[in-house]
Design an enzyme around this catalytic site. Structure first.
Site, PDB file in Angstrom:
ATOM      1  N   HIS A  51      -8.020 -16.013 -23.225  1.00 16.04           N
ATOM      2  CA  HIS A  51      -7.146 -14.827 -23.201  1.00 16.04           C
ATOM      3  C   HIS A  51      -5.972 -14.940 -24.158  1.00 16.04           C
ATOM      4  CE1 HIS A  51      -9.344 -13.217 -19.787  1.00 16.04           C
ATOM      5  NE2 HIS A  51      -9.394 -14.468 -19.366  1.00 16.04           N
TER       6      HIS A  51
ATOM      7  N   LYS B  51     -13.371 -11.248 -26.199  1.00 17.79           N
ATOM      8  CA  LYS B  51     -12.169 -10.635 -25.630  1.00 17.79           C
ATOM      9  C   LYS B  51     -11.358 -10.031 -26.774  1.00 17.79           C
ATOM     10  CE  LYS B  51     -12.832 -13.116 -21.434  1.00 17.79           C
ATOM     11  NZ  LYS B  51     -12.849 -14.400 -20.758  1.00 17.79           N
TER      12      LYS B  51
ATOM     13  N   SER C 185      -6.684 -16.536 -16.201  1.00 14.33           N
ATOM     14  CA  SER C 185      -7.373 -15.255 -16.359  1.00 14.33           C
ATOM     15  C   SER C 185      -7.038 -14.248 -15.268  1.00 14.33           C
ATOM     16  CB  SER C 185      -8.882 -15.478 -16.433  1.00 14.33           C
ATOM     17  OG  SER C 185      -9.324 -16.258 -15.342  1.00 14.33           O
TER      18      SER C 185
HETATM   19  C1  LIG Z   1     -13.967 -15.077 -20.012  1.00 13.53           C
HETATM   20  C2  LIG Z   1     -13.600 -16.504 -19.848  1.00 13.53           C
HETATM   21  C3  LIG Z   1     -14.503 -17.514 -20.158  1.00 13.53           C
HETATM   22  C4  LIG Z   1     -15.943 -17.250 -20.466  1.00 13.53           C
HETATM   23  O1  LIG Z   1     -16.125 -16.701 -21.718  1.00 13.53           O
HETATM   24  P1  LIG Z   1     -17.427 -15.827 -21.986  1.00 13.53           P
HETATM   25  O2  LIG Z   1     -17.527 -15.786 -23.451  1.00 13.53           O
HETATM   26  O3  LIG Z   1     -17.168 -14.503 -21.357  1.00 13.53           O
HETATM   27  O4  LIG Z   1     -18.559 -16.555 -21.336  1.00 13.53           O
HETATM   28  C5  LIG Z   1     -14.057 -18.821 -20.108  1.00 13.53           C
HETATM   29  N1  LIG Z   1     -12.793 -19.118 -19.746  1.00 13.53           N
HETATM   30  C6  LIG Z   1     -11.914 -18.157 -19.403  1.00 13.53           C
HETATM   31  C7  LIG Z   1     -10.532 -18.548 -19.013  1.00 13.53           C
HETATM   32  C8  LIG Z   1     -12.299 -16.825 -19.435  1.00 13.53           C
HETATM   33  O5  LIG Z   1     -11.445 -15.883 -19.058  1.00 13.53           O
END
Ligand SMILES: *Cc1c(COP(=O)(O)O)cnc(C)c1O
Length: 407
Positions: free
Chosen positions: A215, A246, A187
């Site tokens: 992602h 996302k 991330s």
């Molecule tokens: C954003 C993210 C999460 C968490 O997801 P949410 O739905 O925002 O709680 C988990 N793992 C990674 C790699 C992320 O970037």
């Protein structure tokens, strides 16, 4: 005593240039963001901050689907899934997600969660019971680390991407159940994990591979199926976690895996059981979002995003070559996450502040989110950006590189 203690801790944080603050946004999640300023006025900034990779967060068709969902289902689910909160909208979404991932996981079943954080905690605590061992990449997302800490299993961390080091750990492990856990797209770095090698190791050592594709889901692979599809992987040993806030543009997450894994989560995962189900209207709009991902429009948005990534990398590479003294480094990423690593916290903050003066919003990311000494500007691109937006960012960065690192 408590307040004095907090005050002390917070002061230390501020002195280490680690202070974080929230900005109040007055516009939907689009490239141009209107922010409230301290003087009571408003400023528009061109943002490169969001994980809304396809521009779905403000997509008119999805807004209409949310309204339709609210009219059909109301605004709340009223209870947890195992009590009475599991609506037909949730059930339909889960069936569609399972079908979407079926090319990568034979007989996949799917389970929806309120968030990726909760899905990761559910996975690691449920599968990582007493006799299991967890093997985790050192740069994994915080939610995977927290899940590992909550699990009874022993967690071993291997250096980022080092398949050889992981293999040595696996060979040395006597646990009955072995779980390899990795971000698919890291991330804060944007690089993609060596999933084919990790799956081969899992097969060789009778381990399971848990892939957090927060992602990659929606962006990578055929039809936006994500990182497994990107590599053409298919195996029963794959446990897939995708997030829906996302690229999918809404909120929530899901796990797709062997039906027994899914049933174990339903029966035992505390972060699934002891929380109110998301509003069915969200499940309704997520189903529409999933259809959009697989449509020609989804494919066109992914192509446009790919063009923006190439353009940004080409320009930034030129800028760094022209100003070697600036000390910036472009991370080796092919995804929409394009970090510009600048080193120390104060420099990252100063650069972000200068960009803001120039009308641009790029977040400075500091430890503990990234390792000490690798503070960075985390540039993220979206299909909602235009090429002109990317040009504007690059022109500003060229200007800052020429000015030298601000003090
Ligand atoms: C954003 C993210 C999460 C968490 O997801 P949410 O739905 O925002 O709680 C988990 N793992 C990674 C790699 C992320 O970037």
């Amino acid at each position: 005593m408590l307040l004095a203690h907090l005050n002390h801790r917070l002061r230390e944080r501020r002195q280490a240039a680690l202070w974080r603050r929230r900005r109040v946004v007055r516009s939907p999640c689009t490239p141009t963001q209107r922010l409230a300023d301290a003087a009571g006025g408003e400023r528009a900034l061109l943002g490169f901050c969001s994980n809304d990779y396809l521009g779905f967060a403000s997509h008119a068709g999805l807004v209409a689907a949310l309204v339709e969902g609210a009219q059909r289902w109301g605004v709340g689910s009223g209870a947890s899934h195992l009590v009475s909160g599991h609506s037909e909208a949730h059930d339909t979404l889960e069936a569609a997600l399972a079908a979407f991932l079926a090319p990568c996981i034979p007989d996949a079943a799917a389970l929806s969660f309120c968030s990726g954080y909760m899905a990761n905690v559910a996975l690691l605590t449920t599968l990582g019971e007493g006799r299991a061992a967890i093997f985790a990449d050192r740069l994994n997302h915080a939610s995977l680390i927290d899940g590992g800490l909550l699990a009874a299993a022993k967690m071993r961390r291997y250096p980022h991407g080092r398949v050889d080091r992981l293999e040595a750990l696996l060979a040395d492990c006597e646990a009955d159940i072995k779980l390899i856990v990795t971000d698919a797209v890291f991330s804060m770095d944007g690089d993609i994990a060596p999933l084919p090698e990790l799956l081969a190791l899992a097969e060789r050592h009778d381990a399971w591979l848990i892939v957090d594709d927060a992602h990659g889901f929606g962006v990578l692979g055929e039809g936006g199926r994500g990182a497994l599809s990107h590599f053409g992987l298919r195996s029963e040993r794959l446990i897939y976690m995708g997030t829906l806030g996302k690229a999918a543009g809404v909120s929530g997450a899901f796990v797709a895996a062997h039906p027994l894994v899914i049933e174990a989560l339903v029966q035992g995962a505390r972060s699934y059981i002891y929380t109110t189900a998301t509003p069915p209207a969200l499940a309704h709009v997520l189903h529409a979002s999933l259809q959009l991902l697989g449509s020609e429009e989804g494919a066109a948005r992914r192509r446009h995003l790919g063009g923006l990534i190439d353009a940004l990398r080409t320009r930034l590479t030129q800028i760094i070559a022209l100003h070697p003294g600036c000390g910036w480094r472009l991370a080796p990423s092919t995804t929409a996450i394009q970090p510009l690593i600048v080193g120390d916290n104060a420099t990252a903050l100063a650069l972000a502040a200068r960009l803001e003066q120039l009308g641009l919003w790029v977040p400075a990311i500091r430890p503990p989110t990234v390792p000490v000494g690798s503070a960075r500007l985390r540039i993220t691109l979206s299909a909602a950006h235009s090429l002109a937006d990317v040009d504007r960012l690059c022109a500003a960065l060229a200007q800052l590189a020429a000015e030298g690192v601000p003090a």
